[in-house]
Motif scaffolding. Structure first.
Motif, mmCIF file in Angstrom:
data_model
loop_
_atom_site.group_PDB
_atom_site.id
_atom_site.type_symbol
_atom_site.label_atom_id
_atom_site.label_comp_id
_atom_site.label_asym_id
_atom_site.label_seq_id
_atom_site.Cartn_x
_atom_site.Cartn_y
_atom_site.Cartn_z
ATOM 1 N N SER A 9 36.719 48.288 9.218
ATOM 2 C CA SER A 9 36.261 49.273 8.215
ATOM 3 C C SER A 9 35.156 50.169 8.740
ATOM 4 N N SER A 12 36.605 54.690 12.939
ATOM 5 C CA SER A 12 37.080 56.008 12.489
ATOM 6 C C SER A 12 38.197 55.862 11.450
ATOM 7 N N ILE A 13 39.194 55.034 11.739
ATOM 8 C CA ILE A 13 40.276 54.820 10.764
ATOM 9 C C ILE A 13 39.720 54.131 9.516
ATOM 10 N N GLY A 35 33.440 44.838 13.357
ATOM 11 C CA GLY A 35 33.171 44.196 14.640
ATOM 12 C C GLY A 35 31.704 43.823 14.687
ATOM 13 N N HIS A 36 30.881 44.747 15.236
ATOM 14 C CA HIS A 36 29.448 44.437 15.408
ATOM 15 C C HIS A 36 28.517 45.400 14.675
ATOM 16 N N ASN A 37 29.066 46.421 14.030
ATOM 17 C CA ASN A 37 28.201 47.408 13.371
ATOM 18 C C ASN A 37 27.828 46.911 11.969
ATOM 19 N N GLY A 93 42.874 48.774 11.371
ATOM 20 C CA GLY A 93 42.173 49.869 12.048
ATOM 21 C C GLY A 93 41.299 49.372 13.173
ATOM 22 N N VAL A 94 41.602 48.150 13.635
ATOM 23 C CA VAL A 94 40.881 47.577 14.779
ATOM 24 C C VAL A 94 41.377 48.292 16.037
ATOM 25 N N GLY A 96 42.213 48.373 20.205
ATOM 26 C CA GLY A 96 42.522 47.531 21.360
ATOM 27 C C GLY A 96 43.528 46.432 21.088
ATOM 28 N N ALA A 98 43.164 43.429 20.826
ATOM 29 C CA ALA A 98 42.686 42.433 19.862
ATOM 30 C C ALA A 98 43.388 42.582 18.516
ATOM 31 N N PHE A 102 45.579 40.112 14.630
ATOM 32 C CA PHE A 102 45.379 40.338 13.197
ATOM 33 C C PHE A 102 46.651 40.882 12.528
ATOM 34 N N GLU A 119 48.260 49.366 19.757
ATOM 35 C CA GLU A 119 48.310 48.322 20.781
ATOM 36 C C GLU A 119 49.095 47.107 20.280
ATOM 37 N N SER A 194 38.459 63.951 15.211
ATOM 38 C CA SER A 194 37.247 63.149 15.363
ATOM 39 C C SER A 194 37.675 61.684 15.284
ATOM 40 N N GLY A 196 37.635 57.426 17.333
ATOM 41 C CA GLY A 196 36.846 56.460 18.093
ATOM 42 C C GLY A 196 36.753 56.879 19.558
ATOM 43 N N ILE A 199 40.012 56.179 22.044
ATOM 44 C CA ILE A 199 41.176 57.051 21.815
ATOM 45 C C ILE A 199 40.839 58.503 22.188
#
Ligand SMILES: NC(=O)c1ccc[n+]([C@@H]2O[C@H](COP(=O)([O-])OP(=O)(O)OC[C@H]3O[C@@H](n4cnc5c(N)ncnc54)[C@H](OP(=O)(O)O)[C@@H]3O)[C@@H](O)[C@H]2O)c1
Length: 375
Positions: A9, A12-13, A35-37, A93-94, A96, A98, A102, A119, A194, A196, A199
């Protein structure tokens, strides 16, 4: 109300999905992951108040967030979040490889997978597609080009050829020689979208278009040679289909990711999520792509359908782009690292999930070795 989970979330997506949800009715966000934000994620949780949430890192203390009933940590935690929240739809919207894990978990639970994470298909090959068929899960692509093809390829005779477009990225008017030394600052200035960081770099190398040719091959069952690619500088044409009698149908419109995101959520219906713009005076032009300038696209075509090489192509690019963004390698080296990694991975047409993880791991090790040779 349809129950929605948003994975990624804070990206960008993800942020554009949240924007879309404010404009359409009938959707309830039941789960969100980042992720980490965590600072942005905290603000999102306060505003959208899902009952379930997860983050990749293990440090945050989510107790302060009163709306969240349960908070999960790590990749396993994101899977547990999906199990506990039981969404009807999941948007992945993850970024890579990884994302595959999911996507595979999502289709065990939901009825519709809104897939931005290309991916998942490039690395997963038929695994995800067959899984969706077996479980009767709708797979709706979010990539604007594939959303366009999904909308064009309806009933009736099958077109001979399909095509997707590229903007050409930030360096499209640079010579090959000049591009070699482009800095991250130069390459991150995308002329149209605009997005990530990865990409955006992938747009300039056309690795992104390479991944998308592979994605289209699996999604729509066309051979690589029947999936054409062109440059459309203003990105108003996203995709097209060509029938045997020469008739061409285009999918075109404002280049705004909120449109395909909304379509994936509301299909088969359509909602307005951006201002109504004019349609006159907008040039619809397609240009040939210079293969010498974008060798990564040709490489993707050569390996399309060879799953082990596709995994290596993606993994090496993830590693090379990170190294480029850290200032460790030149822009011109990204392709060399991908090409060498792909050539060192054995050719295997199909891989199961365990093999995918193994090939991904080995490819990353090889790519890191190739990066270190650039020092
Ligand atoms: N952006 C676009 O316009 C666009 C268009 C078409 C397709 N796509 C595809 O959509 C996907 C996402 O792209 P993006 O541009 O939105 O990327 P992005 O801005 O980098 O966002 C990625 C999101 O995924 C999270 N994340 C990263 N690694 C993760 C992991 N290992 N596990 C769980 N979450 C993780 C990030 O969390 P934190 O930021 O919190 O660390 C962030 O929320 C990519 O596959 C891309 O190719 C994007």
């Amino acid at each position: 109300m349809r129950r929605l989970a948003i994975l990624g979330s804070t990206g960008s997506i993800g942020t554009q999905t949240l924007d879309v949800i404010e404009k359409i009715e009938g959707l309830e966000i039941v789960a969100m992951s980042c992720g980490h934000n965590f600072s942005l994620f905290t603000k999102q949780l306060e505003r959208y108040r899902p009952a379930f949430a997860a983050s990749l890192s293990t440090e945050e203390n989510p107790l302060a967030l009163s709306s969240v009933k349960r908070f999960f940590h790590g990749e396993e935690g994101i899977e547990e979040m999906l199990e506990s929240s039981r969404p009807d739809m999941v948007i992945v919207g993850v970024s890579g490889a990884a994302g595959l894990r999911f996507s595979l978990k999502a289709i065990e639970i939901c009825k519709r997978l809104c897939l931005a994470n290309k991916e998942s298909i490039v690395c997963g090959g038929d695994l995800l597609i067959e899984g969706c068929k077996e479980k009767s899960v709708e797979l709706i692509p979010v990539d604007s080009e594939h959303s366009g093809l999904f909308q064009l390829l309806g009933e009736g005779p099958r077109p001979d050829r399909i095509f997707i477009t590229a903007s050409g990225g930030a360096l499209r008017d640079w010579s090959v020689e000049r591009s070699i030394d482009a800095t991250p600052g130069d390459v991150l200035k995308h002329p149209v979208w605009s997005m990530g960081r990865r990409i955006t770099i992938d747009s300039a190398t056309m690795v992104n278009k390479g991944l998308e040719v592979i994605e289209a091959h699996y999604l729509f069952r066309y051979d690589e040679e029947d999936i054409e690619t062109y440059i459309c500088r203003n990105s108003y044409i996203h995709a097209g289909i060509v029938y045997r009698d020469g008739v061409v149908k285009l999918h075109s419109g404002t280049p705004d990711m909120r449109i395909p995101i909304a379509y994936s959520l509301t299909y088969p219906f359509r909602e307005r999520v951006i201002d109504r713009g004019g349609i006159t005076g907008i040039p619809l032009l397609l240009e040939e792509i210079d293969g010498d300038k974008y060798p990564a696209l040709e490489l993707a075509r050569n390996i399309c359908g060879k799953q082990s090489k596709q995994i290596a192509y993606n993994a090496a690019d993830e590693i090379a782009v990170e190294a480029f963004l850290r200032g460790e390698i030149k822009f011109g080296r990204i392709y060399n690292i991908i090409e060498r990694t792909v050539s060192r991975i054995d050719d295997q047409r199909r891989a199961d999930y365990r093999q995918i993880l193994e090939i991904d791991k080995i490819s990353r090790e090889i790519a890191l070795e190739e990066v270190s040779k650039c020092f």
